[in-house]
Write a protein that holds these residues in place. Structure first.
Motif, short mmCIF file in Angstrom:
data_model
loop_
_atom_site.label_atom_id
_atom_site.label_comp_id
_atom_site.label_asym_id
_atom_site.label_seq_id
_atom_site.Cartn_x
_atom_site.Cartn_y
_atom_site.Cartn_z
N LEU A 65 0.49 -1.99 -0.01
CA LEU A 65 0.53 0.22 0.00
C LEU A 65 0.81 1.33 -0.29
CD1 LEU A 65 -2.93 -1.41 2.70
CD2 LEU A 65 -3.40 -1.13 -0.17
N TYR A 66 2.14 0.89 -0.10
CA TYR A 66 2.95 2.32 0.20
C TYR A 66 3.60 2.36 -1.15
CZ TYR A 66 1.49 2.36 5.05
OH TYR A 66 1.51 2.70 6.52
N ASP A 67 4.42 1.32 -1.48
CA ASP A 67 5.29 1.13 -2.41
C ASP A 67 5.02 0.46 -3.79
OD1 ASP A 67 5.58 -1.20 -1.57
OD2 ASP A 67 7.60 -0.96 -1.28
N GLN A 68 3.60 0.11 -4.18
CA GLN A 68 3.55 -0.24 -5.61
C GLN A 68 2.62 0.01 -5.82
OE1 GLN A 68 4.99 -3.65 -6.27
NE2 GLN A 68 6.47 -3.47 -4.87
N LEU A 69 2.89 0.23 -7.26
CA LEU A 69 1.71 1.34 -7.34
C LEU A 69 0.22 1.45 -7.93
CD1 LEU A 69 1.79 3.92 -10.01
CD2 LEU A 69 2.15 2.79 -11.63
N GLU A 70 -0.02 -0.16 -8.36
CA GLU A 70 -1.23 -0.35 -8.02
C GLU A 70 -1.79 -0.32 -7.19
OE1 GLU A 70 -4.85 -0.88 -9.94
OE2 GLU A 70 -3.09 -0.36 -11.03
N PRO A 71 -1.83 -0.79 -5.84
CA PRO A 71 -1.99 -0.75 -4.91
C PRO A 71 -2.29 0.60 -4.35
CG PRO A 71 -1.18 -2.73 -4.63
CD PRO A 71 -0.80 -2.01 -6.04
N VAL A 72 -1.32 1.59 -4.56
CA VAL A 72 -0.83 2.38 -3.68
C VAL A 72 -2.16 3.61 -4.35
CG1 VAL A 72 -0.02 4.80 -4.50
CG2 VAL A 72 1.17 3.01 -3.11
N ASN A 73 -2.21 3.69 -5.80
CA ASN A 73 -3.50 3.87 -7.13
C ASN A 73 -5.05 4.23 -6.77
OD1 ASN A 73 -1.61 5.22 -8.62
ND2 ASN A 73 -1.48 3.64 -10.44
N GLN A 74 -4.74 2.64 -5.66
CA GLN A 74 -6.44 2.37 -5.22
C GLN A 74 -6.75 2.86 -3.86
OE1 GLN A 74 -7.57 -2.05 -5.37
NE2 GLN A 74 -5.97 -2.02 -6.80
N THR A 75 -5.43 3.35 -3.60
CA THR A 75 -5.30 3.99 -1.86
C THR A 75 -5.72 5.16 -2.10
OG1 THR A 75 -3.92 2.28 -1.31
CG2 THR A 75 -4.02 4.13 -0.27
N VAL A 76 -4.96 6.18 -2.59
CA VAL A 76 -5.37 7.21 -3.15
C VAL A 76 -6.50 7.84 -3.80
CG1 VAL A 76 -4.72 9.22 -4.98
CG2 VAL A 76 -3.06 8.07 -3.92
N ASP A 77 -7.14 7.32 -4.53
CA ASP A 77 -8.33 7.31 -5.57
C ASP A 77 -9.62 6.93 -4.43
OD1 ASP A 77 -7.43 7.16 -8.03
OD2 ASP A 77 -8.05 5.69 -8.38
N LYS A 78 -9.58 6.19 -3.99
CA LYS A 78 -10.39 5.76 -2.11
C LYS A 78 -10.57 6.92 -2.18
CE LYS A 78 -13.87 2.99 -0.19
NZ LYS A 78 -15.11 3.04 -1.09
N LEU A 79 -9.38 7.20 -0.58
CA LEU A 79 -8.98 8.67 -0.64
C LEU A 79 -9.76 9.72 -0.70
CD1 LEU A 79 -5.63 7.52 1.70
CD2 LEU A 79 -8.20 7.37 3.07
N GLN A 80 -9.33 9.81 -2.16
CA GLN A 80 -9.91 10.79 -2.75
C GLN A 80 -11.71 11.31 -2.86
OE1 GLN A 80 -8.75 11.39 -6.91
NE2 GLN A 80 -9.45 13.85 -6.45
N ALA A 81 -11.78 9.79 -2.65
CA ALA A 81 -13.86 10.36 -2.81
C ALA A 81 -13.52 10.53 -1.04
CB ALA A 81 -14.08 8.88 -3.76
N PHE A 82 -13.78 10.01 -0.44
CA PHE A 82 -13.74 10.03 0.88
C PHE A 82 -13.76 10.92 1.48
CE2 PHE A 82 -12.00 10.23 5.53
CZ PHE A 82 -13.55 9.27 6.15
N TYR A 83 -12.37 11.77 1.40
CA TYR A 83 -11.71 13.11 1.98
C TYR A 83 -13.01 13.97 0.75
CZ TYR A 83 -7.48 11.93 3.39
OH TYR A 83 -6.40 11.43 4.23
N ASN A 84 -13.41 13.65 -0.61
CA ASN A 84 -14.71 15.05 -1.64
C ASN A 84 -15.72 14.49 -0.24
OD1 ASN A 84 -12.54 15.65 -2.74
ND2 ASN A 84 -12.83 13.97 -4.77
N GLU A 85 -16.03 13.70 0.25
CA GLU A 85 -17.34 13.47 0.80
C GLU A 85 -17.61 13.58 2.53
OE1 GLU A 85 -20.26 10.02 1.60
OE2 GLU A 85 -18.73 9.64 0.68
N TYR A 86 -16.32 14.10 3.11
CA TYR A 86 -16.48 14.00 4.22
C TYR A 86 -15.94 15.50 4.74
CZ TYR A 86 -18.48 9.89 5.10
OH TYR A 86 -19.39 9.05 4.80
N LEU A 87 -14.62 16.16 4.16
CA LEU A 87 -13.57 17.29 4.40
C LEU A 87 -14.53 18.28 3.59
CD1 LEU A 87 -9.82 16.16 4.09
CD2 LEU A 87 -11.32 15.75 6.20
#
Length: 87
Positions: A65-87
């Protein structure tokens, strides 16, 4: 209550009462040696948050989740959606 239990610091002490804000937990489904997978599940289950989500990335370990491109991209996408909704 004491936050020291069985000789170690309990980071989840009073989580049921104190963690009430929206919560996004992201874990990989590949379990490692240090408990990140189990801690993520426990955090999600015990949190008092009304708005909480558990996102599990297939085929990824905690470190992926820190250093492999695909898991990092999935993490960033999920967090971006979460932040857009709750921040």
């Amino acid at each position: 209550m004491n936050i020291i239990r069985s000789g170690y610091f309990d980071a989840f002490h009073m989580i049921e009462q104190l963690l009430t804000v929206p919560l996004q937990v992201i874990i990989g489904n590949v379990q490692g040696a240090y408990g990140s997978y189990g801690d993520g599940l426990e955090l999600y289950e015990r949190a008092a948050s009304v708005h909480k989500d558990l996102f599990m990335i297939e085929g990824a370990s905690h470190y992926d989740l820190y250093d492999q491109l695909e898991p990092v991209n999935q993490t960033v996408d999920k967090l971006q959606a979460f932040y857009n909704e709750y921040l």
